[in-house]
Design an enzyme around this catalytic site. Structure first.
Site, short mmCIF file in Angstrom:
data_model
loop_
_atom_site.label_atom_id
_atom_site.label_comp_id
_atom_site.label_asym_id
_atom_site.label_seq_id
_atom_site.Cartn_x
_atom_site.Cartn_y
_atom_site.Cartn_z
N GLN A 50 0.81 -1.23 0.00
CA GLN A 50 0.00 0.00 0.00
C GLN A 50 0.84 1.27 0.00
OE1 GLN A 50 -2.55 -1.61 3.37
NE2 GLN A 50 -4.06 -0.46 2.18
N LEU A 108 -7.43 1.28 3.38
CA LEU A 108 -6.90 2.60 3.03
C LEU A 108 -6.69 2.76 1.53
CD1 LEU A 108 -4.34 3.27 5.93
CD2 LEU A 108 -6.64 4.17 5.67
N HIS A 149 -6.68 -9.66 6.62
CA HIS A 149 -6.79 -8.64 5.56
C HIS A 149 -5.39 -8.21 5.11
CE1 HIS A 149 -8.75 -4.80 3.93
NE2 HIS A 149 -7.47 -4.51 3.90
N GLU A 150 -4.51 -7.97 6.09
CA GLU A 150 -3.15 -7.50 5.76
C GLU A 150 -2.31 -8.60 5.12
OE1 GLU A 150 -2.75 -4.43 5.75
OE2 GLU A 150 -4.52 -4.02 6.96
ZN ZN Z 1 -6.30 -3.03 3.04
#
Ligand code: ZN
Length: 197
Positions: A50, A108, A149-150
């Protein structure tokens, strides 16, 4: 330093992260920048992809989230979740440890977009910490959801890939718009770079 967050449509988000064999000063700096970036954006988890790095590295901090509880066990003993926060997971391996439950998620890399995702309620985690030392724990609730999720991010998997069909349908138009906007801005960046040369 706060880093710029990559959005849906950026190909880096689909890259599987490389394993980190050694925690170098550069990796330490990246970890510190990732925490700063995550807190600045009011996130509770952030993966290296990210911020534009395809590495097996994620940072997590679920302190101050009181409406969605988490539990954490080390060596079979339950410990205070906050005592382990914030978390750095390097090369994490996760094993599901319970039935799947549905829960709301955001990301995010998908500003303002939310949906329901089915994930195991608890998982066993094995990873390296920021010192490069191995550690294991088991967690459930919100923390288990964030860890999964990560870890997905580190393998190029995004929460929309796992979202329930009805949730995805609800946000499909916004998803398409975000994807197109990201592609357009990447194209523009590339053009500007060429112009400079
Ligand atoms: Zn995410």
């Amino acid at each position: 330093m706060v880093l710029s967050v990559r959005y849906y449509g950026d190909p880096i988000l689909r890259k599987k992260g490389e394993r980190i064999e050694e925690v170098t000063p550069e990796i330490r700096q990246l970890i510190s920048d990732m925490f700063e970036t995550m807190h600045e954006n009011h996130g509770i988890g952030l993966a290296a992809q990210q911020v534009g790095k395809a590495l097996q590295l994620t940072v997590i901090d679920v302190r101050n989230i009181s409406d969605r509880p988490s539990s954490l066990w080390v060596d079979g003993q339950e410990v205070e979740v906050d005592s382990m926060m914030p978390l750095v997971l390097i090369n994490p391996e996760i094993t599901p440890d319970a039935e799947s439950v549905q829960g709301a998620e955001g990301c995010l890399s998908f500003p303002e977009l939310y949906g329901y995702v089915q994930r195991p309620e608890s998982v066993a985690v094995s990873a390296l910490n920021r010192e490069g030392e191995g550690y294991d724990f088991k967690c459930s609730g919100l923390l288990a959801r964030v860890v999964q999720h990560e870890t997905d991010h580190l393998n190029g998997i995004l929460f929309v890939d796992r979202m329930t069909p009805s949730s995805k349908k609800d946000i499909q138009e916004d998803l398409d718009r975000l994807y197109a906007a990201t592609k357009a801005s990447l194209k523009k960046e590339k053009r500007e770079k060429v112009n400079v040369v």
